[in-house]
Write a protein that holds these residues in place. Structure first.
Motif, PDB file in Angstrom:
ATOM      1  N   ASP A  67      34.955-104.418  23.153  1.00 35.18           N
ATOM      2  CA  ASP A  67      34.236-105.559  22.835  1.00 35.18           C
ATOM      3  C   ASP A  67      35.143-106.429  22.017  1.00 35.18           C
ATOM      4  N   LEU A  68      36.267-106.454  21.458  1.00 34.57           N
ATOM      5  CA  LEU A  68      37.036-107.280  20.822  1.00 34.57           C
ATOM      6  C   LEU A  68      37.707-108.155  21.799  1.00 34.57           C
ATOM      7  N   ASP A  69      37.805-107.734  23.004  1.00 31.00           N
ATOM      8  CA  ASP A  69      38.453-108.697  24.085  1.00 31.00           C
ATOM      9  C   ASP A  69      37.350-109.381  24.706  1.00 31.00           C
ATOM     10  N   LEU A  70      36.261-109.734  24.277  1.00 31.29           N
ATOM     11  CA  LEU A  70      35.106-109.932  24.882  1.00 31.29           C
ATOM     12  C   LEU A  70      35.302-111.662  25.036  1.00 31.29           C
ATOM     13  N   VAL A  71      35.778-112.153  23.900  1.00 28.86           N
ATOM     14  CA  VAL A  71      36.226-113.691  24.032  1.00 28.86           C
ATOM     15  C   VAL A  71      36.828-114.032  25.119  1.00 28.86           C
ATOM     16  N   THR A  72      38.024-113.230  25.674  1.00 33.60           N
ATOM     17  CA  THR A  72      39.035-113.593  26.440  1.00 33.60           C
ATOM     18  C   THR A  72      38.700-112.887  27.768  1.00 33.60           C
ATOM     19  N   SER A  73      37.693-111.939  27.760  1.00 32.23           N
ATOM     20  CA  SER A  73      37.507-111.309  28.854  1.00 32.23           C
ATOM     21  C   SER A  73      36.817-112.400  30.257  1.00 32.23           C
ATOM     22  N   SER A  74      36.754-111.638  31.374  1.00 33.34           N
ATOM     23  CA  SER A  74      36.230-112.277  32.457  1.00 33.34           C
ATOM     24  C   SER A  74      34.934-112.615  32.304  1.00 33.34           C
ATOM     25  N   PRO A  75      34.477-113.429  33.095  1.00 31.09           N
ATOM     26  CA  PRO A  75      32.815-113.784  33.137  1.00 31.09           C
ATOM     27  C   PRO A  75      31.977-112.611  33.496  1.00 31.09           C
ATOM     28  N   SER A  76      32.478-111.972  34.332  1.00 31.93           N
ATOM     29  CA  SER A  76      31.711-110.572  34.620  1.00 31.93           C
ATOM     30  C   SER A  76      31.574-109.665  33.570  1.00 31.93           C
ATOM     31  N   VAL A  77      32.595-109.458  32.807  1.00 31.23           N
ATOM     32  CA  VAL A  77      32.570-108.659  31.765  1.00 31.23           C
ATOM     33  C   VAL A  77      31.373-109.071  30.640  1.00 31.23           C
ATOM     34  N   LYS A  98      27.927-108.513  32.115  1.00 32.98           N
ATOM     35  CA  LYS A  98      27.600-107.007  31.807  1.00 32.98           C
ATOM     36  C   LYS A  98      27.271-106.791  30.577  1.00 32.98           C
ATOM     37  N   HIS A  99      27.850-107.260  29.504  1.00 33.49           N
ATOM     38  CA  HIS A  99      27.582-107.011  28.103  1.00 33.49           C
ATOM     39  C   HIS A  99      26.079-107.744  27.728  1.00 33.49           C
ATOM     40  N   LEU A 100      25.891-108.943  28.174  1.00 36.58           N
ATOM     41  CA  LEU A 100      24.754-109.294  28.135  1.00 36.58           C
ATOM     42  C   LEU A 100      23.502-108.406  28.617  1.00 36.58           C
ATOM     43  N   ASP A 101      23.781-107.922  30.081  1.00 42.70           N
ATOM     44  CA  ASP A 101      22.600-107.270  30.748  1.00 42.70           C
ATOM     45  C   ASP A 101      22.430-105.947  29.870  1.00 42.70           C
TER      46      ASP A 101
END
Length: 353
Positions: free
Chosen positions: A127-137, A140-143
């Motif tokens: 989760d700590l990479d969520l800021v810079t991850s791809s939109p798909s990640v 998925k987190h939101l879902d």
């Protein structure tokens, strides 16, 4: 909301294990590969019906076994619920079976009705990479989050996914002159119906966060979905055989003082933003459900500096929390003093002290 106990049968490294939790802070200490993350994964599967780490359901089944069973006893305001998920590789004793079966209080349920009985917020190093991850990640987190909050959202996600798949096949057929463009009408309406529900639920979450007026902001970037936008993208979609608009193209970003943290934020600022996001998720879910979800922290203290660890303490103390760590000294002393400690080794969990 409290998870009182969990029984695991042939799930990952656990062949037959039962653990009882306390209502406050539970800390699981053990070396890597001993089963700590597997424990939190099992609870996440009970909450969402899905693993946060396995590509295939059968990857969660103990080696050489045909199925895994997860059973949790959940204490809610309206009373205890016994929640079970059975995972198979598609067959048991050469008989074809569903990949997952859900039961609530011993009664078989569809996934859409089983998910939502138990809610959990996971905080993992990924989760700590969520800021810079791809939109798909990020989607998925939101879902994973919103399917626990809303049955309507769960249904919309299921139907929307099917619609996009069918619509993409039709777009390809049209491009090959094997179907008529007029056939898109039915699928366009389905796309709009289910996609609109998803985007409305997402908008409600981001509006909740915006109303909090926090220093860190979370900005929803919605892929505009309406009859006009679908019409304008028609030729591009047929040429690419792909549905180009809708919630599967949504994204969100993190900002501080108007600056995009993915581009301009320090690593510390990005991590603070994620801690703030977890705070918002816990508060939003409590507001929607009237109960705090269970908070799962998977070896997160090894990834955070002292300041960020201290920032988490007030969050951890507000609901039942399960924490994993490789070293007891990584857990802030204030938490160690009040927590119930467990040792995890070789797929066995024993209470310490």
């Amino acid at each position: 909301m409290i998870v009182k106990k969990l029984f695991l049968q042939d799930f990952r490294s656990y062949t037959h294990e039962q653990v009882h939790f306390v209502p406050s802070v539970n800390v699981f200490i053990g070396d890597n590969t001993q089963g700590k993350t597997n424990l939190l994964e099992a609870l996440f599967v009970l909450a969402t019906g899905t693993s946060f780490r396995a590509d295939l359901d059968r990857d969660m089944i103990h080696f050489h076994k045909e199925f895994a069973r997860l059973t949790g006893v959940i204490e809610r305001k309206e009373g205890d619920k016994k929640l079970e998920v059975m995972i198979t590789g598609g067959s048991i004793q050469e008989t074809r079976t569903p990949y997952k079966r859900y039961l609530v209080n011993g009664v078989g349920k569809r996934a859409i009705d089983s998910i939502g009985v138990f809610q959990a917020i996971l905080f993992s190093p990924e989760d700590l990479d969520l800021v810079t991850s791809s939109p798909s990640v990020r989607r998925k987190h939101l879902d994973f989050f919103l399917i626990q909050v809303s049955r309507e959202y769960r249904r919309a996600v299921r139907e929307y996914t099917k619609t996009v798949s069918q619509r993409n096949r039709l777009l390809e057929a049209i491009s090959k002159e094997m179907a008529n463009e007029s056939e898109l009408g039915f699928w366009d309406e389905a796309l709009l119906e289910h996609g609109t529900v998803m985007q409305q639920k997402r908008e409600a979450f981001f509006a909740f966060m915006e109303a909090k007026k926090k220093e860190y902001r979370f900005v929803y970037h919605k892929s505009i979905l309406n009859h006009e936008s679908l019409k304008s993208y028609r030729k591009k979609e047929i040429a690419s055989h792909t549905t180009l608009l809708g919630p599967h193209r949504d994204d969100f970003s993190f900002s501080l003082k108007g600056l995009d943290l993915a581009k301009y934020g320090s690593r510390g600022e990005q991590r603070t933003a994620i801690v703030q996001l977890k705070l918002m998720e816990l508060e939003f879910m409590e507001g929607q459900l009237g109960e705090r979800p269970v908070f799962l922290l998977d070896d997160i203290f090894s990834e955070l500096d002292h300041a960020h660890r201290e920032e988490l303490i007030p969050l951890i103390q507000k609901q039942q929390t399960l924490i994993t760590a490789t070293d007891i000294h990584l857990v802030p002393e204030e938490l160690r003093e009040e927590a119930t400690m467990y040792h995890v080794s070789g797929g066995r969990i024993t209470r310490m002290g």
